[in-house]
Design a protein around this motif. Structure first.
Motif, PDB file in Angstrom:
ATOM      1  N   GLY A   1      -4.993   3.965 -15.170  1.00 29.87           N
ATOM      2  CA  GLY A   1      -5.845   3.731 -14.020  1.00 29.87           C
ATOM      3  C   GLY A   1      -5.083   3.289 -12.795  1.00 29.87           C
ATOM      4  O   GLY A   1      -3.855   3.107 -12.818  1.00 29.87           O
ATOM      5  N   VAL A   2      -5.813   3.114 -11.719  1.00 30.60           N
ATOM      6  CA  VAL A   2      -5.253   2.617 -10.468  1.00 30.60           C
ATOM      7  C   VAL A   2      -6.095   1.436  -9.999  1.00 30.60           C
ATOM      8  O   VAL A   2      -7.292   1.353 -10.284  1.00 30.60           O
ATOM      9  CB  VAL A   2      -5.231   3.701  -9.364  1.00 30.60           C
ATOM     10  CG1 VAL A   2      -4.303   4.845  -9.756  1.00 30.60           C
ATOM     11  CG2 VAL A   2      -6.640   4.230  -9.080  1.00 30.60           C
TER      12      VAL A   2
ATOM     13  N   PRO B   1     -12.912  -5.928  -0.188  1.00 33.29           N
ATOM     14  CA  PRO B   1     -13.282  -4.988  -1.254  1.00 33.29           C
ATOM     15  C   PRO B   1     -12.056  -4.473  -1.999  1.00 33.29           C
ATOM     16  O   PRO B   1     -10.966  -4.322  -1.433  1.00 33.29           O
ATOM     17  CB  PRO B   1     -13.992  -3.862  -0.500  1.00 33.29           C
ATOM     18  CG  PRO B   1     -13.405  -3.901   0.875  1.00 33.29           C
ATOM     19  CD  PRO B   1     -13.081  -5.341   1.151  1.00 33.29           C
ATOM     20  N   CYS B   2     -12.239  -4.213  -3.265  1.00 36.18           N
ATOM     21  CA  CYS B   2     -11.211  -3.573  -4.087  1.00 36.18           C
ATOM     22  C   CYS B   2     -11.927  -2.637  -5.039  1.00 36.18           C
ATOM     23  O   CYS B   2     -13.149  -2.642  -5.138  1.00 36.18           O
ATOM     24  CB  CYS B   2     -10.377  -4.605  -4.842  1.00 36.18           C
ATOM     25  SG  CYS B   2     -11.313  -5.599  -6.035  1.00 36.18           S
ATOM     26  N   LEU B   3     -11.168  -1.838  -5.748  1.00 34.73           N
ATOM     27  CA  LEU B   3     -11.780  -0.949  -6.737  1.00 34.73           C
ATOM     28  C   LEU B   3     -10.745  -0.502  -7.753  1.00 34.73           C
ATOM     29  O   LEU B   3      -9.538  -0.612  -7.530  1.00 34.73           O
ATOM     30  CB  LEU B   3     -12.461   0.249  -6.067  1.00 34.73           C
ATOM     31  CG  LEU B   3     -11.718   1.044  -4.999  1.00 34.73           C
ATOM     32  CD1 LEU B   3     -10.786   2.075  -5.625  1.00 34.73           C
ATOM     33  CD2 LEU B   3     -12.711   1.739  -4.079  1.00 34.73           C
ATOM     34  N   HIS B   4     -11.260  -0.039  -8.866  1.00 33.94           N
ATOM     35  CA  HIS B   4     -10.431   0.524  -9.931  1.00 33.94           C
ATOM     36  C   HIS B   4     -10.931   1.935 -10.214  1.00 33.94           C
ATOM     37  O   HIS B   4     -12.103   2.245 -10.021  1.00 33.94           O
ATOM     38  CB  HIS B   4     -10.520  -0.303 -11.209  1.00 33.94           C
ATOM     39  CG  HIS B   4      -9.958  -1.684 -11.087  1.00 33.94           C
ATOM     40  ND1 HIS B   4     -10.733  -2.777 -10.734  1.00 33.94           N
ATOM     41  CD2 HIS B   4      -8.700  -2.155 -11.250  1.00 33.94           C
ATOM     42  CE1 HIS B   4      -9.968  -3.861 -10.699  1.00 33.94           C
ATOM     43  NE2 HIS B   4      -8.740  -3.517 -11.013  1.00 33.94           N
ATOM     44  N   GLY B   5     -10.041   2.767 -10.695  1.00 35.60           N
ATOM     45  CA  GLY B   5     -10.437   4.117 -11.040  1.00 35.60           C
ATOM     46  C   GLY B   5      -9.467   4.741 -12.016  1.00 35.60           C
ATOM     47  O   GLY B   5      -8.365   4.230 -12.245  1.00 35.60           O
ATOM     48  N   SER B   6      -9.905   5.832 -12.596  1.00 39.88           N
ATOM     49  CA  SER B   6      -9.032   6.588 -13.486  1.00 39.88           C
ATOM     50  C   SER B   6      -7.945   7.274 -12.671  1.00 39.88           C
ATOM     51  O   SER B   6      -8.219   7.868 -11.622  1.00 39.88           O
ATOM     52  CB  SER B   6      -9.847   7.628 -14.258  1.00 39.88           C
ATOM     53  OG  SER B   6      -8.991   8.520 -14.941  1.00 39.88           O
TER      54      SER B   6
END
Length: 243
Positions: free
Chosen positions: A88-89, A195-200
């Motif tokens: 992930g990232v 804000p932050c986020l995670h993803g594949s």
């Protein structure tokens, strides 16, 4: 004499969340904690977890129980089984200000069946019956039907993760996901947070969209599922729920 810098809240976001703004959700045993099973699969495991912490985690989940590790990749003790591993990232939005959207409506308990249906068709990641309680969830409807949504999940101090970004396949290409991410980000900024986020890592289309919006890669990471051994040593502590 120099001292080691304090760990960044996003280095271990599940731990930061459940020992910070989301402490009221925590089912806790010793130094480990987890969200209720119908809220989120993520948990709080300290960076220096040893045998006692893994035993406490096993006691929280029960023999054969499955748990998810959010953006951390510790070595598993003997007997523990890895059930999935997804590269992930982790991206941060220091430069993302967001924009409120008049068409975006706040979603709540009455909308959960529609939210679960949309998630089942689009698979943006874990979303359960009470996940909406983690923060603000916004949606866009067409002819009264929920066709896109995004919301807030992990909440490390000073940060809020944007998650569950999804659009019905029949309504893609209209910029709905971007609008909703912007709207959620605007609410986060209104609180003085980032804000932050995670993803594949394989979802290159979404990563490209987030980069266009101003999010930047902070690090690569991994999301793992782990299963508790069928037989685990017992510890005398009793699980407690904070809040």
């Amino acid at each position: 004499m120099t001292t080691d810098p304090a760990p960044h809240p996003l280095d271990n976001p599940g731990h930061s969340s459940l020992n910070g703004p989301h402490a009221h959700f925590a089912e806790r045993r010793g130094r480990v904690a987890r969200y209720p099973a119908d809220v989120s699969p993520w948990l709080a495991l300290p960076d220096d977890a040893g045998p006692e912490e893994w035993a406490d985690l096993a006691a929280l989940a029960g023999p054969g129980g499955e748990l998810a590790l959010a953006a951390i990749d510790p070595a598993l003790p003997p007997g523990w089984e890895a059930t999935f591993s997804v590269p992930g990232v982790q991206m941060t939005g220091e430069a993302v200000q967001g924009a409120h959207d008049e068409e975006a409506v706040r979603l709540g308990p009455a909308d959960v069946p529609e939210m679960l249906d949309l998630v089942a068709r689009t698979r943006p990641g874990p979303f359960l019956d009470r996940t909406h309680e983690l923060g603000t969830y916004l949606g866009i409807r067409r002819d009264g039907v929920l066709v896109a949504m995004a919301g807030e999940r992990l909440h490390p101090p000073g940060w809020t993760e944007i998650s569950a970004v999804c659009t019905d396949p029949a309504h893609r290409g209209q910029g709905l996901a971007r609008r909703l991410v912007d709207a959620v980000a605007a609410g986060i900024r209104d609180r003085g947070e980032i804000p932050c986020l995670h993803g594949s890592a394989s979802n290159t289309g979404a990563i490209r969209l987030y980069e266009q919006m101003g999010f930047v890669l902070r690090r690569t990471t991994v999301f793992r599922g782990v299963r508790v051994p069928a037989t685990v040593p017992s510890t005398p502590r009793t699980p407690t729920t904070t809040g």
